[in-house]
Design a protein around this motif. Structure first.
Motif, PDB file in Angstrom:
ATOM      1  N   ASN A 855       0.791  -1.214   0.132  1.00 43.87           N
ATOM      2  CA  ASN A 855       0.104  -0.080   0.021  1.00 43.87           C
ATOM      3  C   ASN A 855       1.023   1.481  -0.004  1.00 43.87           C
ATOM      4  OD1 ASN A 855       0.530   0.796   2.957  1.00 43.87           O
ATOM      5  ND2 ASN A 855      -0.509  -1.327   3.303  1.00 43.87           N
ATOM      6  N   VAL A 856       0.294   2.192  -0.021  1.00 47.27           N
ATOM      7  CA  VAL A 856       0.988   3.538  -0.289  1.00 47.27           C
ATOM      8  C   VAL A 856       1.676   3.984   1.190  1.00 47.27           C
ATOM      9  CG1 VAL A 856       0.823   6.088  -0.973  1.00 47.27           C
ATOM     10  CG2 VAL A 856      -0.348   4.377  -2.364  1.00 47.27           C
ATOM     11  N   GLY A 857       0.977   3.763   2.184  1.00 47.09           N
ATOM     12  CA  GLY A 857       1.680   3.861   3.306  1.00 47.09           C
ATOM     13  C   GLY A 857       3.120   3.317   3.682  1.00 47.09           C
ATOM     14  N   ASN A 858       2.921   1.713   3.235  1.00 46.56           N
ATOM     15  CA  ASN A 858       4.225   1.182   3.700  1.00 46.56           C
ATOM     16  C   ASN A 858       5.169   1.523   2.599  1.00 46.56           C
ATOM     17  OD1 ASN A 858       2.915  -0.168   5.700  1.00 46.56           O
ATOM     18  ND2 ASN A 858       2.439  -2.023   4.624  1.00 46.56           N
ATOM     19  N   ALA A 859       4.854   1.846   1.311  1.00 49.86           N
ATOM     20  CA  ALA A 859       5.749   2.424   0.324  1.00 49.86           C
ATOM     21  C   ALA A 859       6.573   3.701   0.543  1.00 49.86           C
ATOM     22  CB  ALA A 859       4.894   2.487  -0.971  1.00 49.86           C
ATOM     23  N   MET A 860       5.559   4.685   1.231  1.00 52.59           N
ATOM     24  CA  MET A 860       6.080   5.995   1.560  1.00 52.59           C
ATOM     25  C   MET A 860       7.222   5.625   2.657  1.00 52.59           C
ATOM     26  SD  MET A 860       4.978   8.712   0.063  1.00 52.59           S
ATOM     27  CE  MET A 860       4.488   9.938   1.111  1.00 52.59           C
ATOM     28  N   LEU A 861       7.032   4.822   3.718  1.00 48.37           N
ATOM     29  CA  LEU A 861       7.888   4.577   4.616  1.00 48.37           C
ATOM     30  C   LEU A 861       9.204   4.073   4.228  1.00 48.37           C
ATOM     31  CD1 LEU A 861       8.530   4.589   7.738  1.00 48.37           C
ATOM     32  CD2 LEU A 861       7.506   2.411   7.888  1.00 48.37           C
ATOM     33  N   ALA A 862       9.057   3.003   3.264  1.00 51.80           N
ATOM     34  CA  ALA A 862      10.171   2.378   2.852  1.00 51.80           C
ATOM     35  C   ALA A 862      10.938   3.590   2.034  1.00 51.80           C
ATOM     36  CB  ALA A 862       9.651   1.053   1.873  1.00 51.80           C
ATOM     37  N   LEU A 863      10.296   4.307   1.070  1.00 48.13           N
ATOM     38  CA  LEU A 863      11.111   5.496   0.381  1.00 48.13           C
ATOM     39  C   LEU A 863      11.627   6.427   1.210  1.00 48.13           C
ATOM     40  CD1 LEU A 863       8.769   5.683  -2.479  1.00 48.13           C
ATOM     41  CD2 LEU A 863      10.934   4.501  -2.596  1.00 48.13           C
ATOM     42  N   PHE A 864      11.212   6.781   2.383  1.00 49.49           N
ATOM     43  CA  PHE A 864      11.416   7.736   3.498  1.00 49.49           C
ATOM     44  C   PHE A 864      13.019   7.188   3.967  1.00 49.49           C
ATOM     45  CE2 PHE A 864      12.022   9.317   7.812  1.00 49.49           C
ATOM     46  CZ  PHE A 864      12.284  10.640   7.374  1.00 49.49           C
ATOM     47  N   GLU A 865      12.974   5.801   4.242  1.00 51.41           N
ATOM     48  CA  GLU A 865      14.134   5.277   4.786  1.00 51.41           C
ATOM     49  C   GLU A 865      15.216   5.265   3.586  1.00 51.41           C
ATOM     50  OE1 GLU A 865      13.484   1.457   6.380  1.00 51.41           O
ATOM     51  OE2 GLU A 865      11.771   1.999   7.516  1.00 51.41           O
ATOM     52  N   VAL A 866      14.809   4.873   2.263  1.00 53.51           N
ATOM     53  CA  VAL A 866      15.715   5.174   1.144  1.00 53.51           C
ATOM     54  C   VAL A 866      16.282   6.639   1.042  1.00 53.51           C
ATOM     55  CG1 VAL A 866      15.809   4.573  -1.225  1.00 53.51           C
ATOM     56  CG2 VAL A 866      14.752   2.828   0.145  1.00 53.51           C
ATOM     57  N   LEU A 867      15.193   7.397   1.188  1.00 55.91           N
ATOM     58  CA  LEU A 867      15.608   8.904   0.937  1.00 55.91           C
ATOM     59  C   LEU A 867      16.897   9.234   2.072  1.00 55.91           C
ATOM     60  CD1 LEU A 867      14.902  11.436  -0.581  1.00 55.91           C
ATOM     61  CD2 LEU A 867      13.453  12.132   1.362  1.00 55.91           C
ATOM     62  N   SER A 868      16.956   8.457   3.285  1.00 52.62           N
ATOM     63  CA  SER A 868      18.092   8.903   4.124  1.00 52.62           C
ATOM     64  C   SER A 868      19.436   8.064   3.720  1.00 52.62           C
ATOM     65  CB  SER A 868      17.595   8.362   5.579  1.00 52.62           C
ATOM     66  OG  SER A 868      17.182   7.140   5.747  1.00 52.62           O
ATOM     67  N   LEU A 869      19.151   7.136   2.647  1.00 53.21           N
ATOM     68  CA  LEU A 869      20.290   6.430   2.257  1.00 53.21           C
ATOM     69  C   LEU A 869      20.768   5.161   3.005  1.00 53.21           C
ATOM     70  CD1 LEU A 869      22.598   9.322   0.692  1.00 53.21           C
ATOM     71  CD2 LEU A 869      20.840   8.066  -0.390  1.00 53.21           C
ATOM     72  N   LYS A 870      19.899   4.863   3.882  1.00 58.36           N
ATOM     73  CA  LYS A 870      19.895   3.809   4.683  1.00 58.36           C
ATOM     74  C   LYS A 870      18.851   2.671   4.233  1.00 58.36           C
ATOM     75  CE  LYS A 870      23.054   5.749   6.972  1.00 58.36           C
ATOM     76  NZ  LYS A 870      24.576   5.276   6.604  1.00 58.36           N
ATOM     77  N   GLY A 871      19.280   1.516   4.081  1.00 66.37           N
ATOM     78  CA  GLY A 871      18.572   0.407   3.722  1.00 66.37           C
ATOM     79  C   GLY A 871      18.348   0.085   2.025  1.00 66.37           C
ATOM     80  N   TRP A 872      18.689   1.066   1.213  1.00 64.27           N
ATOM     81  CA  TRP A 872      18.487   1.021  -0.209  1.00 64.27           C
ATOM     82  C   TRP A 872      19.035   0.112  -0.955  1.00 64.27           C
ATOM     83  CZ3 TRP A 872      20.963   1.438  -4.647  1.00 64.27           C
ATOM     84  CH2 TRP A 872      22.213   1.768  -4.630  1.00 64.27           C
ATOM     85  N   VAL A 873      20.153  -0.369  -0.619  1.00 63.84           N
ATOM     86  CA  VAL A 873      20.753  -1.456  -0.823  1.00 63.84           C
ATOM     87  C   VAL A 873      20.157  -2.827  -0.817  1.00 63.84           C
ATOM     88  CG1 VAL A 873      22.967  -3.034  -1.135  1.00 63.84           C
ATOM     89  CG2 VAL A 873      23.039  -0.388  -0.957  1.00 63.84           C
ATOM     90  N   GLU A 874      19.631  -2.944   0.025  1.00 63.82           N
ATOM     91  CA  GLU A 874      18.684  -4.285   0.617  1.00 63.82           C
ATOM     92  C   GLU A 874      17.351  -3.976  -0.453  1.00 63.82           C
ATOM     93  OE1 GLU A 874      16.189  -6.214   4.504  1.00 63.82           O
ATOM     94  OE2 GLU A 874      17.642  -4.254   4.748  1.00 63.82           O
ATOM     95  N   VAL A 875      16.780  -2.985  -0.401  1.00 62.73           N
ATOM     96  CA  VAL A 875      15.308  -2.785  -1.265  1.00 62.73           C
ATOM     97  C   VAL A 875      15.970  -3.079  -2.692  1.00 62.73           C
ATOM     98  CG1 VAL A 875      13.755  -1.246  -2.171  1.00 62.73           C
ATOM     99  CG2 VAL A 875      14.619  -0.948   0.295  1.00 62.73           C
ATOM    100  N   ARG A 876      16.865  -2.612  -3.138  1.00 65.83           N
ATOM    101  CA  ARG A 876      17.487  -2.946  -4.515  1.00 65.83           C
ATOM    102  C   ARG A 876      17.528  -4.313  -4.804  1.00 65.83           C
ATOM    103  NH1 ARG A 876      23.621  -1.832  -5.751  1.00 65.83           N
ATOM    104  NH2 ARG A 876      23.700  -3.728  -4.606  1.00 65.83           N
ATOM    105  N   ASP A 877      18.350  -5.193  -4.078  1.00 64.77           N
ATOM    106  CA  ASP A 877      18.747  -6.605  -3.920  1.00 64.77           C
ATOM    107  C   ASP A 877      17.409  -7.276  -4.170  1.00 64.77           C
ATOM    108  OD1 ASP A 877      21.279  -5.582  -4.201  1.00 64.77           O
ATOM    109  OD2 ASP A 877      21.687  -6.031  -2.183  1.00 64.77           O
ATOM    110  N   VAL A 878      16.304  -7.009  -3.380  1.00 63.34           N
ATOM    111  CA  VAL A 878      15.112  -7.634  -3.031  1.00 63.34           C
ATOM    112  C   VAL A 878      14.274  -7.435  -4.117  1.00 63.34           C
ATOM    113  CG1 VAL A 878      13.010  -7.888  -2.018  1.00 63.34           C
ATOM    114  CG2 VAL A 878      15.016  -7.584  -0.667  1.00 63.34           C
ATOM    115  N   ILE A 879      14.262  -6.022  -4.967  1.00 66.50           N
ATOM    116  CA  ILE A 879      13.563  -6.039  -6.193  1.00 66.50           C
ATOM    117  C   ILE A 879      13.939  -6.682  -7.377  1.00 66.50           C
ATOM    118  CG2 ILE A 879      12.872  -4.058  -7.824  1.00 66.50           C
ATOM    119  CD1 ILE A 879      12.352  -2.148  -5.372  1.00 66.50           C
ATOM    120  N   ILE A 880      15.566  -6.653  -7.504  1.00 70.33           N
ATOM    121  CA  ILE A 880      16.045  -7.410  -8.512  1.00 70.33           C
ATOM    122  C   ILE A 880      15.902  -8.809  -8.343  1.00 70.33           C
ATOM    123  CG2 ILE A 880      18.399  -7.814  -9.640  1.00 70.33           C
ATOM    124  CD1 ILE A 880      19.020  -4.833  -8.829  1.00 70.33           C
ATOM    125  N   HIS A 881      15.939  -9.483  -7.292  1.00 68.44           N
ATOM    126  CA  HIS A 881      15.908 -10.662  -7.251  1.00 68.44           C
ATOM    127  C   HIS A 881      14.433 -11.137  -7.378  1.00 68.44           C
ATOM    128  CE1 HIS A 881      15.854 -14.622  -5.039  1.00 68.44           C
ATOM    129  NE2 HIS A 881      17.110 -14.901  -5.508  1.00 68.44           N
TER     130      HIS A 881
END
Length: 1493
Positions: A855-881
């Motif tokens: 949902n948009v709420g969870n997606a906004m929270l995930a992108l807020f964490e990515v915006l701080s440049l923390k955890g975006w590598v994990e998000v990238r690897d999960v999406i690619i895999h």
């Protein structure tokens, strides 16, 4: 416990550690990048004392990551500003941003102001009817379209994952998307029909809309729905920027001039491509390394290093793969790339954004004028809490006159009227007392003084009543004097008195002095006078342009004066309104409507509340403030009142008591902790009662609740009082009692209200709220776009079985064995037949633990964490895999936009707001240089270097040796050589340590010899004057103590002490090089100026730490909540929050604190018995803390460093006063200030000015008037007392700059008024001295003529007496007696109170002229000008007659016999001649008539 060495290799141990100098430097750089530093600290905590690890790593982060790293940003910003000036023609001016197809016209906005609005008047018209064109241009149509866009965004954001079995293609969201697409297609067709296709695509906004129309039309095709075309659907939200004009202007200001930002984006992409290709070629052949096997993988790895997220893991894996031999080369390669990408490239983005936010030089002065006008428009009305009294009827206080005989009833009279009448009587009495003769008795004098002291307030009131008449007379006199002086200056300039001078280059003081004279003459001169002088046509044209420019400046001055008058009138109206309310409403300004205005108890409370330490001593003669020895400590004590100091101490003690609270030691069950709670509430009750009784609560002018700080004080007091009275024994989780305990944690914020500098930090934090809010909206818009896109593409697709061997959901059941790693930092390889440790877990089909896009709420929270440049590598690897490699572009684009533009935009806006609050955002280049110069002059100090000994003896030779550059460089090399000795660990058991320590002993003796030579050369007192010398002496003394202890004990502690001495010695090298000194000064001054910001950060940290103990003190351990990082106590909470400030896995800690059943054990009775977290509390707690601290507070540090770096980083061309000028002034001051006290008497200033050379030189032959003005300025500003180093330097700085260009408006007016006053006073002194000299000459001529006539008469009388008296008669006795008397008088000419001198005869006129010239010269005493006294009595004699006049009365009688008409005529002619010489400058003797300096 015995430890066993496993014999692990370097690759197995890893390349992080402090065993060798190379790995130590490598580890320090990793920690300074704020990536993985916390795990190094935890390893050190396990091996060493906890305090040592905390101190080392926290100071490392503070100095290297927060201060030194931000110096790079300052360097890039300053360098980019210089380069931008050079390449401004290539990028174009900022003002050329309007489209050629549009014109702009003024339009009145809703606030009543005017703004430029683009009007499409030149665009071609379409074929649509006029009614449709009018409808298309109407605001109703635009608002309807924007509202439809908003509805479309809301519908798209409402989409969520409904499960795998739900049919997604033709649901309600798809139908709504089709409807909106058709609507926006019709909108585009209507605009094309109305404007024509050519007119439509001529606008950039219409091009973007047409692109969205084409993309969304393709997107609603069933086969392309929920594909990459979803980007066009979610990009519609960008059109909502048109709703807010402020947001639209802000976006256009940042992204409108796209050349610079676009060029930088292209450069960044090119750098990534080139470095990815190089890395691919270097590491593609390395076995067991899959990060560089293909170009996409290499690109992702280098992009990961650019964002700093997990870049240490990339480097460590590559180092382990290439082997021990090539590891140093590979490490240097990655460090250089990381250094360039993170410190230089990202700083360039900040520099570009700051440059886009910069205004044109022409607009800055207009903005300054408008800002001054806005500041002047102060609220004429009183606050609403005071204006409420206007709603009630007037009830003035009345008094009854009881002791007045009358036949009728005397009505009541206003008390204010009676007071005024009494005041007038007292004023008349004081006037009568003031008229008493000065020769009255002592008792009368005493009564007179007491009466005047009692009626001091009445005298001030009387002066105010006649102020307007005196001011008018003073203004007329000042205007007349200004006309005379300006006419004089104009005639000097027009007469060509400055022409024909030598071609020698003048100093900047002389140049600026003549520029100001020329401006004044041109401003008040006429063209006819200039033409009459016969100037050329070109000169006249130039003079006319200058005159127009100066008249425009004069118009600006009048506008500024009008603004100031307007401000004064507004303040006066406020005071009048307040006085009317005070008179007509008895309850006005009465605390709680009970205590009287002048009640004794209220006066007592005022005295207690406003009592403040004041140690400033003033000179009773000059009135100047004397500098005490401990003035810094006294200033600190006088920072706040005594009552506030008591409350600060009580608040700090209460916070210390709260530090000992924990979920296992609660204040409700610990009586010792309740003591501090009772003390705080009692003291705050006393404080608030005193302040309320003194200033009122709400309905008084100085009420306690008059701003947000007062509201916060009352809130904190009520929370503390309620908690103390309630003191709940059982506090359930997520209850009102727990909320009360959380609000109780706001107690440290009281210090923000008590300390004025802390309130200033809060204002700086929230004053730029508008721009920060706009940036937040942009970032939220970006997150919403990508979140909507992520929900469309990734909803339900990221779930997977936790067993990696299971693919389908049907097979994900049962249990499996999961392996665990022994250590994150060890790279252990399994031996044959050995298995990794692990345990059995159940199989679960679920989303990733920390994020999802359902949902948009969870997606906004995930992108807020990515915006701080923390955890975006994990998000990238999960999406690619789990979705596909092509979808990795999604997260890379978001990270690039969020990191390179979003976060740097935050940094740029905070810096711009800080500059605006400091008043430097609207400064022109010259004004900013002037502000930098003033700040640099405040830091400058006198040279604490004694002069060279006069003789050529042993001390002089030592002085020459120690001050020689070669000697200083040799010492610097020796310091570096001694520091190299620490590259090897000093271990008592290692035999290498002894020779290293011995070499350090030798170096220590060399430094002892250096200090001894300096003491001999400078003398002990001269050596002690320099702080650097004191530091060297301290370190050398510690070195000598270490040498003694080393040879006496020879153990591990002495080796540690020796290493510390070497480290202390190393810091002394920073002052031996100009660049290092500049950077060190930047860091030190930044620390000093950011002290209260750092304190504010710590107070916020403390509040969040107390709240974290209450909310998450018992949360179970998870991925990052462990024995090192938890909230079990306030101390551990502070360390966790400091880790979050650096961004180290803050999102994982947040998710650990969100744990909910069934993964924890709940308890509804008390919160300290459960190990569950708080989902909503953790979300608000961690997100708000990270935004406030990491995005705002830390960027304030960047702003301070950038500001301070500009003080020291400037070329010689940019500086108004160069370093050579300052150095020369310091040397001359060192010569004049022989006592090295930093102050000199005022009369020594003229000697200092005469010794100055170079650009600060004052030529007395050409600029004698400037010299007089400078000397008089020092005397006027300091009343003839002592002047300091900074006083003289400030005066020189004002005289050396073009004040019209460098000074701001209000400061410019004040400075020009001061210079006009000085010029007038010097002119008055010159006229006064000249008139006295003229009178002296006239009197001398009268005395000379009288002496000649009297001598002739005496000679005639003697001849007549000889003729009438025969020679036989004795007449010589009287003459002999007179001669005897004359001889007695001449024998003691200096002992008589009335000195008598022989007057010159006719043959001795030269001596008389010399005497008269000497008598007319002014005398000087103690730094002040003293006019010559009255002429002393002169006796005359003729050589043939022994006759003398006896005294002053005789001379006066003789002079009075002269013709008064002829004397007045001669005096008037002399005055006329002098004014003629002054106006035309044609006489060579005009310099003699001026005040002799």
């Amino acid at each position: 416990m015995d430890l066993e060495d496993l014999g692990l290799s370097r690759q197995e141990l890893g390349y992080s550690g402090f065993n060798e100098i190379g790995t130590s430097i490598f580890t320090v750089y990793e920690a300074a990048s704020q990536e993985g530093w916390v795990f190094l600290m935890y390893r050190a905590i396990d091996s060493f004392p906890r305090w040592r690890s905390y101190f080392y790593f926290i100071t490392l982060i503070f100095f290297l990551a927060w201060l030194v790293k931000n110096v790079f940003i300052a360097v890039i910003i300053e360098t980019f500003a210089e380069i931008r000036v050079q390449f401004q023609q290539m990028w174009g001016s900022r003002s050329s941003t309007t489209s050629t197809a549009t014109t702009q016209m003024f339009h009145e906005d809703a606030a009543g102001g005017w703004q430029l609005v683009a009007v499409d008047v030149n665009k071609p018209q379409g074929r649509a009817p006029a009614c449709l064109q009018k409808m298309m241009r109407s605001s109703v149509f635009h608002m309807f379209i924007l509202s439809m866009v908003a509805v479309d965004v809301i519908v798209a954001a409402s989409n969520y994952y409904k499960g795998e079995n739900f049919k997604r293609q033709y649901d309600e969201f798809y139908l709504a998307e089709v409807a909106f697409t058709v609507l926006f297609d019709l909108e585009a067709l209507l605009k094309i029909w109305c404007l024509g296709f050519t007119g439509y695509i001529s606008s950039s906004l219409h091009k973007f809309e047409l692109l969205l129309v084409i993309g969304t039309t393709l997107h609603i095709y069933p086969d392309l729905y929920h594909s990459q075309f979803t980007y066009f659907q979610v990009l519609r939200v960008v059109r909502l920027i048109k709703i807010s004009p402020a947001l639209e202007d802000f976006v256009y200001k940042i992204f409108g001039p796209g050349k610079k930002l676009g060029s930088l984006v292209v450069f960044t992409a090119s750098l990534l491509i080139v470095m990815s290709a190089i890395s691919l070629q270097m590491f593609c052949f390395v076995e067991e390394l899959d990060r560089f096997t293909t170009f996409p993988r290499a690109f992702m790895s280098m992009f990961q290093i650019l964002t700093q997220e997990g870049w240490v893991d990339v480097m460590d894996q590559t180092l382990n793969a290439v082997g021990h031999m090539w590891a140093p080369v590979v490490a240097i390669y990655f460090i250089l790339y990381h250094l360039f990408a993170t410190l230089i490239l990202l700083s360039l983005f900040v520099a570009v954004i700051l440059d886009n936010l910069e205004l044109d030089e022409d607009l800055k002065k207009l903005k300054q004028l408008k800002q001054s006008e806005a500041n002047a428009d102060t609220k004429e009305k009183l606050p609403l809490r005071l204006r409420i009294f206007e709603k009630f009827p007037n009830r003035p206080q009345m008094v009854k006159i009881s002791k007045l005989p009358s036949d009728f009833t005397v009505p009541k009279i206003r008390e204010s009227f009676m007071k005024q009448f009494i005041d007038r009587q007292q004023q008349d009495t004081s006037c009568l007392l003031r008229r008493l003769p000065s020769a009255s008795s002592s008792s009368c004098d005493h009564s007179k003084r007491s009466a005047i002291e009692e009626n001091k307030y009445i005298d001030q009131k009387l002066r105010k009543s006649v102020f307007s008449i005196r001011a008018r007379n003073l203004l007329e006199k000042e205007t007349a004097i200004n006309k005379i002086l300006r006419a004089c200056t104009r005639q000097r300039m027009l007469s060509g008195s400055f022409e024909g001078q030598p071609a020698k280059e003048r100093s900047i003081l002389s140049v600026q002095h003549h520029i100001r004279q020329e401006r004044r003459s041109l401003r008040h001169g006429s063209n006819s006078q200039r033409i009459s002088r016969g100037k050329s046509l070109e000169t006249l044209t130039q003079d006319h342009s200058n005159t127009v420019r100066y008249r425009n400046a004069q118009r600006e001055d009048s506008e500024i004066k009008m603004i100031q008058e307007k401000k004064e009138q507004a303040e006066m109206k406020r005071k009048v309104q307040e006085e009317e309310l005070r008179e007509n409403h008895p309850y006005f300004d009465k605390p709680l409507f009970i205590v009287g205005r002048e009640h004794r108890f209220r006066n007592f409370c005022r005295v207690v509340v406003r009592a403040r330490f004041n140690a400033s001593k003033t000179d009773p003669v000059t009135g100047a403030v004397k500098n005490t020895k401990y003035h810094q400590l006294y200033d600190l004590l006088g920072l706040v009142t005594y009552l506030d100091w008591v409350m600060i101490i009580v608040t700090i003690c209460s916070c210390i008591s709260m530090m000992f609270e924990s979920p296992f030691r609660r204040v409700m069950h610990a009586p010792t902790l309740q003591i501090a709670e009772y003390v705080f509430v009692i003291f705050m009750s006393i404080e608030l009662n005193l302040k309320i009784m003194a200033d009122g609560l709400f309905f008084t002018p100085t009420a306690v609740i008059r701003d947000f700080g007062g509201v916060m004080d009352i809130f904190i007091y009520l929370v503390s009082l309620i908690f103390l009275c309630w003191m709940p024994q059982n506090v359930p989780a997520k209850s009102g009692a727990q909320l009360l305990m959380v609000l109780r944690c706001l107690r440290p914020l009281r210090i923000f209200k008590l300390v004025p500098q802390m309130r200033k930090v809060v204002r700086e934090l929230f004053s730029g709220f508008k721009e920060i809010f706009l940036v937040s909206i942009l970032l939220l818009t970006l997150m919403l776009v990508f979140a909507s896109f992520g929900v469309q593409l990734f909803a339900g697709k990221l779930a997977k079985c936790n067993d990696p061997h299971i693919i389908s959901r049907e097979d994900c059941h049962g249990i499996f064995r999961i392996n665990v790693s022994v250590s994150k930092n060890l790279n252990l390889k399994l031996r044959p037949g050995e298995k990794k440790p692990g345990f059995w877990v159940p199989r679960v089909w679920a989303n990733p633990r920390n994020f999802n896009f359902d949902n948009v709420g969870n997606a906004m929270l995930a992108l807020f964490e990515v915006l701080s440049l923390k955890g975006w590598v994990e998000v990238r690897d999960v999406i690619i895999h789990r979705v596909g490699p092509i979808h990795g572009i999604y997260i890379h684009v978001f990270v690039f936009l969020g990191c390179m533009i979003g976060l740097t935009l935050f940094v740029g806006v905070v810096i711009a707001n800080f500059n605006e609050n400091k008043g430097t955002a609207l400064l022109t280049v010259d004004q900013r240089r002037w502000e930098d110069l003033k700040s640099r002059l405040k830091i400058a100090q006198p040279l604490h270097l004694p002069p060279r000994p006069d003789n050529d003896g042993f001390r002089a030779k030592m002085y020459d040796i120690t001050q020689h550059p070669f000697f200083k460089r040799t010492i610097a090399v020796l310091v570096l050589a001694q520091s190299v000795l620490l590259s090897v660990k000093w271990d008592a058991a290692d035999p290498v340590t002894v020779p290293l320590a011995t070499m350090s002993v030798v170096f220590t003796f060399i430094f002892v010899l250096e200090v001894t030579m300096k003491i001999i050369a400078m003398s002990p007192s001269g050596f002690w004057q320099s702080r650097r010398n004191r530091y060297d002496l301290l370190v050398t003394s510690l070195g000598v103590i270490w040498v003694i202890l080393h040879f006496a004990l020879l153990n591990a502690y002495t080796y540690m002490m020796g290493a510390c001495v070497i480290v202390f010695r190393f810091f002394s090298i920073c002052g031996k090089h100009v660049t290092l000194k500049m950077l060190l000064l930047t860091v030190v001054v930044s620390m000093y100026k950011s002290f209260f910001i750092i304190v504010g950060m710590f107070l916020l940290l403390l509040c969040y730490a107390f709240a974290g103990v209450v909310l998450f003190g018992t949360v179970k351990y998870g991925e990052n909540i462990n024995r090192h990082a938890n909230f079990s106590s306030a101390g551990k909470a502070i360390t966790v929050l400091f880790r979050i400030v650096t961004g180290e896995d803050w999102n994982k800690i947040m998710h650990d604190c969100m744990v909910q059943p069934p993964f924890c054990t709940p308890d509804n009775s008390t919160y300290w018995k459960t190990d569950c977290g708080n989902y909503a509390g953790a979300l608000m707690y961690f997100c708000s803390f990270y935004v406030i601290i990491a995005y705002i507070m830390l960027n304030l540090l960047v702003a301070i460093i950038v500001e301070n770096f500009s003080l020291f980083y400037s070329t010689e061309e940019d500086q108004l006063l160069s370093y050579n000028d300052l150095r020369h002034f310091q040397i001359i001051w060192n010569m004049v200030d022989d006592k090295r006290e930093g102050v000199i008497p005022t009369f020594r200033v003229k000697f200092l000015l005469r010794l100055l050379r170079g650009r600060l030189e004052v030529d007395l032959d050409k600029d004698k008037l400037l010299f007089k003005h400078m000397c008089y300025e020092m005397e006027r500003l300091h009343n003839g007392g002592d002047v300091t180093f900074h006083d003289v330097l400030s005066m020189l700085s004002y005289r050396s700059v073009d004040i019209r260009k460098s000074l701001q408006l209000e400061e410019l007016l004040a400075r020009e008024q001061l210079e006009y006053t000085i010029e007038e006073e010097v002119a008055k002194q010159t006229i006064r001295m000249w008139l006295k000299k003229c009178l002296k000459r006239i009197r001398a001529k009268q005395q000379q003529s009288c002496s000649i006539i009297h001598s002739l008469r005496e000679s005639q009388q003697q001849e007549l007496s000889r003729f009438l008296n025969p020679p036989s008669i004795e007449t010589t006795q009287p003459s002999e007696d007179m001669n005897a008397i004359n001889q007695d008088n001449s024998a003691q000419p200096e002992t008589s109170s009335q000195q008598q001198l022989l007057s010159p005869t006719l043959s001795d006129r030269g001596g008389y002229r010399q005497d008269s010239a000497d008598a007319g010269k002014p005398q000087r005493k103690f730094g002040q000008w003293r006019l010559p006294s009255a002429p002393k009595p002169i006796s005359h004699s003729v050589s043939s007659v022994n006759l003398r006049f006896g005294g002053r009365s005789t001379m006066k009688s003789v002079v009075c016999k002269m013709n008064p008409m002829s004397d007045a005529a001669s005096c008037g002619s002399e005055v006329k001649k002098w004014w003629t010489r002054q106006l035309t400058v044609e006489s060579d003797e005009s310099g003699e008539d001026l005040l002799d300096i």
